[in-house]
Motif scaffolding. Structure first.
Motif, PDB file in Angstrom:
ATOM      1  N   ALA A  72       0.830  -1.210   0.000  1.00 60.46           N
ATOM      2  CA  ALA A  72       0.000   0.000   0.000  1.00 60.46           C
ATOM      3  C   ALA A  72       0.862   1.256   0.000  1.00 60.46           C
ATOM      4  O   ALA A  72       0.569   2.221  -0.719  1.00 60.46           O
ATOM      5  N   GLU A  74       0.701   3.865  -3.091  1.00 64.55           N
ATOM      6  CA  GLU A  74       0.304   5.265  -2.923  1.00 64.55           C
ATOM      7  C   GLU A  74       1.335   6.218  -3.518  1.00 64.55           C
ATOM      8  O   GLU A  74       0.989   7.297  -3.990  1.00 64.55           O
ATOM      9  N   ARG A 123      -2.730   0.056  -7.688  1.00 62.23           N
ATOM     10  CA  ARG A 123      -3.154   0.748  -6.474  1.00 62.23           C
ATOM     11  C   ARG A 123      -4.556   0.298  -6.074  1.00 62.23           C
ATOM     12  O   ARG A 123      -4.842   0.076  -4.890  1.00 62.23           O
ATOM     13  N   ARG A 136      -5.562  -1.392  -2.620  1.00 63.02           N
ATOM     14  CA  ARG A 136      -6.610  -0.821  -1.770  1.00 63.02           C
ATOM     15  C   ARG A 136      -7.696  -1.858  -1.477  1.00 63.02           C
ATOM     16  O   ARG A 136      -8.225  -1.913  -0.365  1.00 63.02           O
ATOM     17  N   SER A 177      -6.506  -4.005   1.112  1.00 65.36           N
ATOM     18  CA  SER A 177      -6.468  -3.262   2.385  1.00 65.36           C
ATOM     19  C   SER A 177      -7.861  -2.995   2.934  1.00 65.36           C
ATOM     20  O   SER A 177      -8.015  -2.240   3.886  1.00 65.36           O
ATOM     21  N   SER A 229     -10.246  -1.309   1.507  1.00 70.13           N
ATOM     22  CA  SER A 229     -10.734   0.021   1.128  1.00 70.13           C
ATOM     23  C   SER A 229     -11.424  -0.089  -0.229  1.00 70.13           C
ATOM     24  O   SER A 229     -10.952   0.439  -1.244  1.00 70.13           O
ATOM     25  N   SER A 259     -12.428   3.180  -2.310  1.00 70.89           N
ATOM     26  CA  SER A 259     -11.273   3.817  -2.967  1.00 70.89           C
ATOM     27  C   SER A 259     -10.752   2.957  -4.102  1.00 70.89           C
ATOM     28  O   SER A 259     -10.350   3.468  -5.147  1.00 70.89           O
ATOM     29  N   ALA A 260     -10.763   1.644  -3.886  1.00 68.72           N
ATOM     30  CA  ALA A 260     -10.309   0.724  -4.933  1.00 68.72           C
ATOM     31  C   ALA A 260     -11.195   0.866  -6.168  1.00 68.72           C
ATOM     32  O   ALA A 260     -10.699   0.946  -7.301  1.00 68.72           O
ATOM     33  N   ASP A 310     -10.353   4.013  -8.174  1.00 73.58           N
ATOM     34  CA  ASP A 310      -9.136   3.818  -8.976  1.00 73.58           C
ATOM     35  C   ASP A 310      -9.408   2.930 -10.181  1.00 73.58           C
ATOM     36  O   ASP A 310      -8.943   3.207 -11.294  1.00 73.58           O
TER      37      ASP A 310
END
Length: 172
Positions: free
Chosen positions: A90, A94, A118, A122, A125, A127, A130-131, A134
């Protein structure tokens, strides 16, 4: 097949380290080849180790925002996700996008490829929202450059579906 390719590349890498040095472009290409063969064989620890050599060597010799360094970074991130080193993956992921913004023209296909990585990181992780963001951008960019059956377009589409499903399953 992959084991044989990796063994040949490891021998070449050893010779190149001794004769040309650890950051010579051919030495780093051999390290990358070993990483590819190891990843294809499912040996993600070994792949990460050799991709790290390629990434760090290219970063030292070419600079952190050189395209070859960014590709090596992407390869390393992918293997870090595979071995469960999500925090390190991660952190690298980033920093990948701002570095790519420095060196690539706007809308370049590599932006989409790097956004996939990314987004995948994400998603790993937890997320998902957010993934998905992207991956939507990645899919749009990559669809401008490649046909819909291209592996990167398929990868972005598959990961986007997973991210959207994960985001939808999280209670608000």
């Amino acid at each position: 097949e992959h084991k044989e390719a990796a063994a040949l590349a490891e021998r070449a890498h050893g010779v190149l380290v001794r004769t040309r040095g650890p950051t010579h472009p051919r030495t780093l290409s051999a390290a990358n080849t070993i990483g590819m063969a190891a990843a294809a064989d499912g040996d993600h620890e070994r792949a990460a180790r050799y991709y790290r050599l390629a990434y760090e060597g290219r970063s030292d010799s070419l600079g952190s925002s050189h395209t070859e360094t960014l590709v090596a970074m992407r390869n390393l991130i992918g293997q870090l996700v595979e071995i469960g080193a999500i925090g390190e993956a991660a952190q690298l992921a980033e920093s990948l996008i701002p570095l790519a913004d420095e060196s690539l023209p706007e809308g370049h296909a590599y932006h989409g490829v790097f956004l996939i990585e990314r987004g995948r990181t994400r998603l790993a992780s937890k997320s998902a929202g957010s993934a998905a963001e992207d991956l939507r951008v990645a899919l749009g960019l990559l669809s401008e450059h490649f046909p819909k059956d291209h592996r990167f377009v398929r990868m972005a589409s598959d990961l986007l579906s997973r991210a959207e499903a994960a985001a939808a399953s999280v209670p608000e």
